[in-house]
Design a protein around this motif. Structure first.
Motif, mmCIF file in Angstrom:
data_model
loop_
_atom_site.group_PDB
_atom_site.id
_atom_site.type_symbol
_atom_site.label_atom_id
_atom_site.label_comp_id
_atom_site.label_asym_id
_atom_site.label_seq_id
_atom_site.Cartn_x
_atom_site.Cartn_y
_atom_site.Cartn_z
ATOM 1 N N ILE A 76 -7.035 0.905 9.897
ATOM 2 C CA ILE A 76 -6.748 1.427 8.565
ATOM 3 C C ILE A 76 -6.775 2.946 8.642
ATOM 4 O O ILE A 76 -7.757 3.536 9.106
ATOM 5 N N SER B 282 -16.859 -3.653 10.607
ATOM 6 C CA SER B 282 -16.049 -2.440 10.610
ATOM 7 C C SER B 282 -16.723 -1.296 11.347
ATOM 8 O O SER B 282 -17.956 -1.197 11.397
ATOM 9 N N GLU C 193 -2.001 -4.109 12.257
ATOM 10 C CA GLU C 193 -2.664 -5.337 12.675
ATOM 11 C C GLU C 193 -2.401 -5.586 14.152
ATOM 12 O O GLU C 193 -1.277 -5.418 14.634
ATOM 13 N N LEU D 214 -7.948 0.413 -1.381
ATOM 14 C CA LEU D 214 -6.751 1.065 -0.861
ATOM 15 C C LEU D 214 -5.637 1.068 -1.899
ATOM 16 O O LEU D 214 -4.849 2.014 -1.989
ATOM 17 N N THR E 93 -11.498 -4.388 0.216
ATOM 18 C CA THR E 93 -10.840 -3.295 0.921
ATOM 19 C C THR E 93 -9.454 -3.050 0.351
ATOM 20 O O THR E 93 -9.054 -1.905 0.107
ATOM 21 N N GLU E 94 -8.710 -4.128 0.122
ATOM 22 C CA GLU E 94 -7.363 -3.992 -0.423
ATOM 23 C C GLU E 94 -7.395 -3.374 -1.812
ATOM 24 O O GLU E 94 -6.522 -2.575 -2.175
ATOM 25 N N SER F 93 -2.191 3.488 5.566
ATOM 26 C CA SER F 93 -1.403 2.720 6.530
ATOM 27 C C SER F 93 -2.316 1.735 7.242
ATOM 28 O O SER F 93 -3.504 2.010 7.450
ATOM 29 N N GLU F 94 -1.761 0.588 7.606
ATOM 30 C CA GLU F 94 -2.510 -0.421 8.346
ATOM 31 C C GLU F 94 -1.721 -0.843 9.580
ATOM 32 O O GLU F 94 -0.489 -0.814 9.583
ATOM 33 N N ASN G 65 0.811 -1.217 0.000
ATOM 34 C CA ASN G 65 0.000 0.000 0.000
ATOM 35 C C ASN G 65 0.843 1.265 0.000
ATOM 36 O O ASN G 65 0.380 2.332 0.403
ATOM 37 N N ASN H 10 -11.614 0.568 11.856
ATOM 38 C CA ASN H 10 -11.200 -0.708 12.415
ATOM 39 C C ASN H 10 -11.989 -1.814 11.731
ATOM 40 O O ASN H 10 -13.182 -1.673 11.463
ATOM 41 N N GLN H 11 -11.309 -2.932 11.440
ATOM 42 C CA GLN H 11 -11.944 -4.062 10.759
ATOM 43 C C GLN H 11 -11.448 -5.362 11.380
ATOM 44 O O GLN H 11 -10.249 -5.512 11.636
ATOM 45 N N ARG I 59 -7.575 -5.027 12.602
ATOM 46 C CA ARG I 59 -6.616 -4.126 11.980
ATOM 47 C C ARG I 59 -7.186 -2.724 11.915
ATOM 48 O O ARG I 59 -8.393 -2.519 11.734
#
Length: 519
Positions: A454, A401, A514, A343, A339-340, A511-512, A282, A394-395, A452
């Motif tokens: 986000i 989420s 985890e 992003l 989601t990915e 940014s993520e 990302n 948050n997910q 995680r």
């Protein structure tokens, strides 16, 4: 209201701001989060104006195969001007985990001689030849300076070094296995630097891919060492080509080369022990290397040599249990695939740009670390290299989420809750210091399992307040993928370019973080 009671009356305070974390009130005021506090002695510019370095020595890195550099060698090498060929000053907030290592001798002013990165609140990753030089010193102490792009600036934090741990297989004669760890006497305030794991190194460190090296360097012929953090982009060199130049006995799986055939730009712009980064999935910068050695600086066909971070993953993990090694590229579970994709649209072009140092960066993390117990209180901090509109989500592993920021659940003086904005280079605490003083905190609640965070930063020109206002009350987001896609679509429409053109993300970032909730 009871200290541990979740805000539960009315829609504005009905939900916690994140899955597994409840927003609570009634707590005593806490200390504000800050990575830019503390006062320390200034670096001694006079010591850095010593005689010009041996031309066969790297600038702030080892290069003499027959003799390990001393701390004074490393300091003297900082006066060479070719350290900053085609380099540029780093933006505030771009490299928040960078640390400078200082020596304090009795009766002398301290000076910086090596670099490193904060990989845990008590640990710094650096080069073993820096550690070897440190261990040879008597009647001296060491500290790291963090949280600043200017070593002489007012906003910085100094922490004493308590222990020096060089890799047990470090070979000073060949500068092999050139990594070390410094244990700090106190807690660092900077975010942890994310590291590339062994398997991921093969995806990121590939021939001709550009990476970024940073460090503190000189700015004029025979002049003082710069107090400003500098950055330079260099391409990875084929391993067999690197071995042809330096020999198979000095180039192994433990290191690699980067630099231009024509010379000019080189890691000499970074101190020994400083980092080399490559953009990840990302666009987030992952540390792949530690500045190690080379012949001269920026010479044609003589690339710089870097210790391979992923090669030492096991050794680092054994000593730093919470080191943030990124294991793979791509989502682990199908539920986050959408989601990915959204992003990825934001940061498209981050890995292919010729100037990765120009990519915008945002860093989000939980101060208390990636493993949280039910009932524990936590704080979130975010820092960005660009100003813009900030959203935090948050997910969990099932795709459920929540929106954390902006939030109507915490007082901000704004009708619709906290302003969805972040300023470049300024650490943002969620809750803020003022909100903490008013008793607002996040508390971890069930269910247990992986989560995680986000963080998404979009340019100011993008109008997103209406979208972010929909779930600012902490209620469930029915479809985070769809919401992110809408935010991203609005950003793309403001670029003023054709959709087929890939533009590096210089004004937007993702940014993520985890983490896991346990009983």
């Amino acid at each position: 209201m009871d200290v541990k009671q979740v805000l539960g009356s009315g829609r504005r305070a009905r939900k916690a701001a994140m899955l597994g974390v409840a927003l609570v009130t009634g707590l005593a005021a806490g200390e504000a989060i800050s990575m830019r506090t503390g006062v320390a002695a200034e670096a001694d510019a006079g010591l850095l104006r010593m005689a010009q370095a041996d031309p066969m020595r790297g600038l702030g890195r080892a290069s003499n195969f027959d003799e390990e550099p001393s701390i004074d060698d490393l300091a003297r090498s900082r006066t060479r001007t070719d350290r900053i060929l085609d380099g540029s000053q780093a933006e505030a907030g771009k490299w928040p985990s960078m640390a400078a290592i200082f020596i304090q001798r009795q009766g002398e002013k301290p000076f910086n001689f090596c670099g490193g990165t904060v990989i845990s609140e008590r640990w710094i990753l650096t080069a073993a030849h820096c550690a070897a030089a440190m261990k040879k010193q008597s009647n001296a102490s060491f500290f790291i300076r963090e949280g600043t792009n200017d070593l002489n600036g007012g906003s910085k934090n100094d922490v004493q070094v308590a222990e020096i741990v060089a890799h047990p297989d470090y070979d000073g004669s060949k500068t092999l296995n050139d990594v070390a760890l410094l244990r700090l006497a106190g807690a660092a305030k900077s975010p942890r630097q994310s590291l590339a794991s062994g398997p991921l190194m093969g995806q990121l460190v590939v021939p001709d891919r550009k990476g970024t090296v940073i460090g503190f360097g000189a700015t004029s012929e025979g002049g003082d060492a710069s107090s400003q953090l500098m950055q330079v982009d260099v391409p990875v060199v084929k391993q067999n080509r690197c071995q042809e130049v330096y020999g198979n006995d000095r180039i192994t799986n433990a290191n690699y080369c980067a630099g231009y055939d024509k010379g000019g730009k080189d890691s000499c712009q970074g101190d020994s022990g400083g980092p080399m980064f490559v953009p990840g999935r990302n666009g987030e910068f992952l540390q792949v290397g530690v500045v190690s050695w080379g012949k001269g600086c920026g010479r044609p066909n003589l690339p710089g040599v870097y210790a391979s971070v992923g090669h030492f993953e096991r050794w680092i993990r054994e000593r730093v249990s919470d080191a943030d090694f990124q294991v793979q590229q791509g989502p682990e579970k199908p539920v986050v695939a959408g989601t990915e994709q959204a992003l990825g649209t934001v940061t498209q072009g981050a890995q292919t740009t010729d100037k990765p140092s120009q990519n915008a960066q945002v860093k989000v993390e939980i101060v208390q670390g990636p493993r949280l117990k039910v009932g524990q209180f936590l704080d979130i901090r975010v820092i960005s290299s660009v100003s813009g509109r900030l959203a935090l989500f948050n997910q969990d592993s099932n795709g459920r989420s929540y929106q954390i920021f902006p939030s109507k659940g915490m007082p901000s003086g704004q009708e619709n809750g906290a302003i969805a904005r972040i300023d470049a280079g300024r650490l943002l605490g969620v809750p803020s210091a003022k909100q903490r003083q008013q008793g607002f905190r996040f508390q971890v609640t069930p269910p247990v399992g992986p989560n995680r965070l986000i963080a998404l930063v979009l340019p100011e020109r993008v109008k997103v307040d209406d979208v972010l206002g929909r779930y600012a009350d902490g209620s469930d987001i029915p479809n985070l993928d769809q919401m992110l896609a809408e935010l991203v679509d609005r950003e793309v429409r403001t670029r003023g370019i054709q959709a087929v053109k890939v533009e590096a993300p210089t004004d937007r970032a993702v940014s993520e973080f985890e983490y896991e909730i346990v009983q």
